[in-house]
Design a protein around this motif. Structure first.
Motif, mmCIF file in Angstrom:
data_model
loop_
_atom_site.group_PDB
_atom_site.id
_atom_site.type_symbol
_atom_site.label_atom_id
_atom_site.label_comp_id
_atom_site.label_asym_id
_atom_site.label_seq_id
_atom_site.Cartn_x
_atom_site.Cartn_y
_atom_site.Cartn_z
ATOM 1 N N UNK A 69 0.722 -1.144 0.161
ATOM 2 C CA UNK A 69 -0.069 0.016 0.121
ATOM 3 C C UNK A 69 0.867 1.312 -0.129
ATOM 4 N N UNK A 70 2.205 1.171 0.306
ATOM 5 C CA UNK A 70 3.103 2.369 0.561
ATOM 6 C C UNK A 70 3.064 2.813 -0.972
ATOM 7 N N UNK A 71 3.065 2.019 -2.058
ATOM 8 C CA UNK A 71 2.945 2.556 -3.370
ATOM 9 C C UNK A 71 1.740 3.290 -3.869
ATOM 10 N N UNK A 72 0.716 3.309 -2.847
ATOM 11 C CA UNK A 72 -0.616 3.901 -3.506
ATOM 12 C C UNK A 72 -0.775 5.083 -2.554
ATOM 13 N N UNK A 73 0.068 5.303 -1.618
ATOM 14 C CA UNK A 73 -0.089 6.549 -0.680
ATOM 15 C C UNK A 73 0.189 7.906 -1.152
ATOM 16 N N UNK A 74 -0.984 8.599 -1.775
ATOM 17 C CA UNK A 74 -0.564 9.736 -2.534
ATOM 18 C C UNK A 74 -1.830 10.675 -2.001
ATOM 19 N N UNK A 75 -1.866 11.169 -0.788
ATOM 20 C CA UNK A 75 -3.046 11.902 -0.313
ATOM 21 C C UNK A 75 -3.255 13.085 -0.796
ATOM 22 N N UNK A 76 -3.801 13.466 -2.044
ATOM 23 C CA UNK A 76 -3.766 14.545 -2.882
ATOM 24 C C UNK A 76 -4.737 15.800 -2.122
ATOM 25 N N UNK A 77 -5.443 15.259 -1.198
ATOM 26 C CA UNK A 77 -6.431 16.131 -0.613
ATOM 27 C C UNK A 77 -5.716 16.616 1.060
ATOM 28 N N UNK A 78 -4.511 16.022 1.224
ATOM 29 C CA UNK A 78 -4.141 16.489 2.309
ATOM 30 C C UNK A 78 -3.727 17.749 2.803
ATOM 31 N N UNK A 79 -4.365 18.648 3.847
ATOM 32 C CA UNK A 79 -4.150 19.954 3.844
ATOM 33 C C UNK A 79 -3.884 20.145 5.456
ATOM 34 N N UNK A 80 -2.492 20.190 5.850
ATOM 35 C CA UNK A 80 -2.441 20.340 7.189
ATOM 36 C C UNK A 80 -2.984 21.337 7.873
ATOM 37 N N UNK A 81 -3.022 22.508 7.191
ATOM 38 C CA UNK A 81 -3.500 23.761 7.653
ATOM 39 C C UNK A 81 -5.028 23.467 8.039
ATOM 40 N N UNK A 82 -5.799 22.640 7.371
ATOM 41 C CA UNK A 82 -7.281 22.392 7.509
ATOM 42 C C UNK A 82 -7.393 21.446 8.595
ATOM 43 N N UNK A 83 -6.436 20.672 8.782
ATOM 44 C CA UNK A 83 -6.601 19.667 9.874
ATOM 45 C C UNK A 83 -6.492 20.583 11.409
ATOM 46 N N UNK A 84 -5.570 21.471 11.331
ATOM 47 C CA UNK A 84 -4.951 22.269 12.443
ATOM 48 C C UNK A 84 -6.131 23.112 12.766
ATOM 49 N N UNK A 85 -6.690 24.018 11.663
ATOM 50 C CA UNK A 85 -7.906 24.995 11.769
ATOM 51 C C UNK A 85 -9.037 24.080 12.396
ATOM 52 N N UNK A 86 -9.322 22.920 11.956
ATOM 53 C CA UNK A 86 -10.490 21.992 12.471
ATOM 54 C C UNK A 86 -10.440 21.880 14.010
ATOM 55 N N UNK A 87 -9.041 21.516 14.317
ATOM 56 C CA UNK A 87 -8.746 21.279 15.747
ATOM 57 C C UNK A 87 -9.092 22.493 16.475
ATOM 58 N N UNK A 88 -8.441 23.472 16.120
ATOM 59 C CA UNK A 88 -8.705 25.084 16.717
ATOM 60 C C UNK A 88 -10.043 25.127 16.737
ATOM 61 N N UNK A 89 -10.953 24.907 15.799
ATOM 62 C CA UNK A 89 -12.197 25.562 15.769
ATOM 63 C C UNK A 89 -13.084 24.483 16.945
ATOM 64 N N UNK A 90 -12.527 23.301 17.198
ATOM 65 C CA UNK A 90 -13.099 22.287 18.080
ATOM 66 C C UNK A 90 -12.856 22.696 19.456
ATOM 67 N N UNK A 91 -11.782 23.598 19.631
ATOM 68 C CA UNK A 91 -11.164 23.978 21.145
ATOM 69 C C UNK A 91 -10.159 22.980 21.598
ATOM 70 N N UNK A 92 -9.543 21.937 20.772
ATOM 71 C CA UNK A 92 -8.594 21.451 21.255
ATOM 72 C C UNK A 92 -7.463 22.040 21.658
ATOM 73 N N UNK A 93 -6.750 21.821 22.807
ATOM 74 C CA UNK A 93 -5.369 22.298 23.061
ATOM 75 C C UNK A 93 -4.158 21.752 22.916
ATOM 76 N N UNK A 94 -4.321 20.441 22.690
ATOM 77 C CA UNK A 94 -3.308 19.657 22.045
ATOM 78 C C UNK A 94 -3.597 18.655 21.173
#
Ligand SMILES: COc1ccc([C@H]2[C@H](O)[C@H](O)[C@H](C)N2C)cc1
Length: 449
Positions: A69-94
């Motif tokens: 599966x390593x040869x299939x890992x190509x997360x074209x919709x990965x967006x680190x900023x979006x993940x972090x903003x989602x966590x911020x909006x949830x109110x996660x502190x870590x």
């Protein structure tokens, strides 16, 4: 008291600033992401019944097929900023992020194995953008690391033969190298969340693991390591042979929450929780009981009321996007936290008798009390029992501080807080500002029982 060389090296909670900040986080996010997110709990149309991130252990897929599966890992919709903003909006502190789960696939370009993101179509480091994005949102990062590594030829479940011990020696060095590599590459990480340490092979490494923990703490002063990393020389895990907590906080609360303060033995702890019953990695089938916002808020309140943190898991899809159900939950939780996070952040066990309407928390370093109400009694009166010589100075809804509530003294230290309108569709917070009790005669004699 049993003489131990590799037991716990500290009694009681850490008192340094890094750990005090950790203690006050209240709410965190867990991220489980890796190759397992590609099949998402399903293979050739058949569903795997276990946890999706364990699909490699299913005989429904040849191991080599999973590994490719390593040869299939190509997360074209990965967006680190979006993940972090989602966590911020949830109110996660870590946030705790899987750098390497049991399958051994590394989300960072490790020098010590080829089984990493660098040899996938994606090629680029995943951890660096994530650590930077969460740091930018002011969310502290903890690195999840599985010691058990199904991909490494030196991994053994137990050490039985000479060959085993030679192979495992190499594996131990590999593990040490990767951990020092992670601490070097991501110096802002506040801690390590260890997993995959229950097998006999690792339990037999009390001295090695103890020295490695000491080395990591020296390498990164303030580093936070939980109770799941190492066993003492008698094979005792989480608590050593004298019943003393190993590491800086108890890591045993996985998909379960303590019920009373005695259950946490005066230690720091966090509870890690899945939204479905038991799926950490992305599972296509969003099946079984999916926890609602109110359930998750109650779990958060319960954890903080007992001195712990609540860490909610997200399992991003193989393409790197966070599934819509998890984004919705993050937004719903965040919506509540916007108004009520004062009762969660930097709060601790209040030391008051638990009441049916919900949970008490107390602001650390202050006498301010919070009542996080989930069950409004038909009477609309919330019972409060305060310690002796304390009375209620002011009480009000956190959401409407100008509207004082009527706190009726029932007897010496018992009160009813009368709610104006009891129609509560949402959990809400009542603030109590206690004051020292005026010395006044108590109208009811203590019953002579
Ligand atoms: C043997 O049962 C296990 C072992 C490890 C786990 C892993 C999960 O994959 C997830 O990473 C969780 C935090 N961890 C305990 C879950 C069940």
């Amino acid at each position: 008291q049993i003489e131990l060389k590799h037991g716990s090296h500290r009694i009681g909670k850490r008192t340094d600033a890094v750990m005090q900040k950790w203690r006050g986080y209240g709410l965190g996010q867990f991220i489980h992401w890796g190759l397992y997110a590609i099949p998402g709990g399903e293979w050739n149309g058949k569903q795997y019944n276990g946890a999706a991130e364990w699909i490699r252990s299913w005989n429904g897929i040849p191991k080599s097929t999973y590994d490719s599966l390593i040869y299939k890992f190509n997360p074209v919709n990965f967006n680190a900023e979006e993940w972090a903003v989602t966590a911020k909006q949830m109110g996660a502190r870590y946030v705790t992020i899987t750098t390497k789960h049991h399958d051994g696939f590394c989300l960072w370009p490790s020098k010590y194995t080829r089984y990493t993101i660098a040899n996938s179509p994606w090629k680029k480091d995943i951890m660096k953008p994530l650590v930077d994005a969460y740091d930018k949102q002011g969310i502290d990062v903890i690195l999840y690391f599985s010691v058990m590594d199904w991909n490494h030829p030196g991994w053994r479940y137990d050490i039985k033969t000479k060959e085993d011990s030679i192979a495992f020696e190499g594996f131990k060095q590999f593990t040490r190298n990767q951990l020092l590599e992670l601490l070097t590459l991501y110096p802002t990480a506040k801690g390590l969340w260890f997993d995959g340490t229950w097998d006999k092979s690792w339990i037999k490494q009390a001295a090695f693991a103890d020295e490695l923990e000491t080395e990591m703490r020296k390498f990164r002063p303030g580093l936070i390591i939980g109770s799941r990393f190492r066993a003492d020389e008698n094979g005792k895990r989480h608590f050593d042979s004298n019943g003393v907590l190993m590491g800086d906080y108890e890591q045993g609360w996985e998909r379960k929450i303590p019920n009373k303060i005695e259950d946490v033995h005066g230690n720091d702890w966090d509870c890690v929780m899945t939204v479905p019953e038991n799926q950490w990695g992305y599972n296509k089938a969003w099946k079984g009981h999916i926890k609602t916002r109110n359930e998750l808020l109650e779990m958060t309140a319960k954890c903080v009321s007992l001195g712990g943190n609540f860490v909610l898991n997200f399992g991003p899809q193989g393409d790197g996007a966070i599934r819509k159900e998890e984004k919705q939950l993050a937004a719903q939780i965040g919506d509540w936290m916007k108004t009520n996070s004062e009762a969660i952040y930097n709060c601790e066990y209040a030391g008051l008798e638990k009441q049916d309407w919900g949970y008490f928390t107390k602001k650390t370093g202050s006498d301010k009390l919070y009542m996080i109400v989930f069950n409004v009694p038909v009477s609309g009166a919330l019972k409060v029992k305060l310690p002796a010589n304390t009375s209620i100075g002011k009480s009000y809804l956190l959401a409407q501080p100008a509207q004082l509530l009527n706190a009726e003294e029932i007897s010496g230290t018992e009160y009813f807080i009368h709610l104006k309108n009891t129609a509560a569709g949402n959990p809400f917070v009542v603030v109590l500002e206690p004051t020292a009790k005026k010395a006044s005669g108590n109208t009811y004699d203590k019953a002579k029982t």
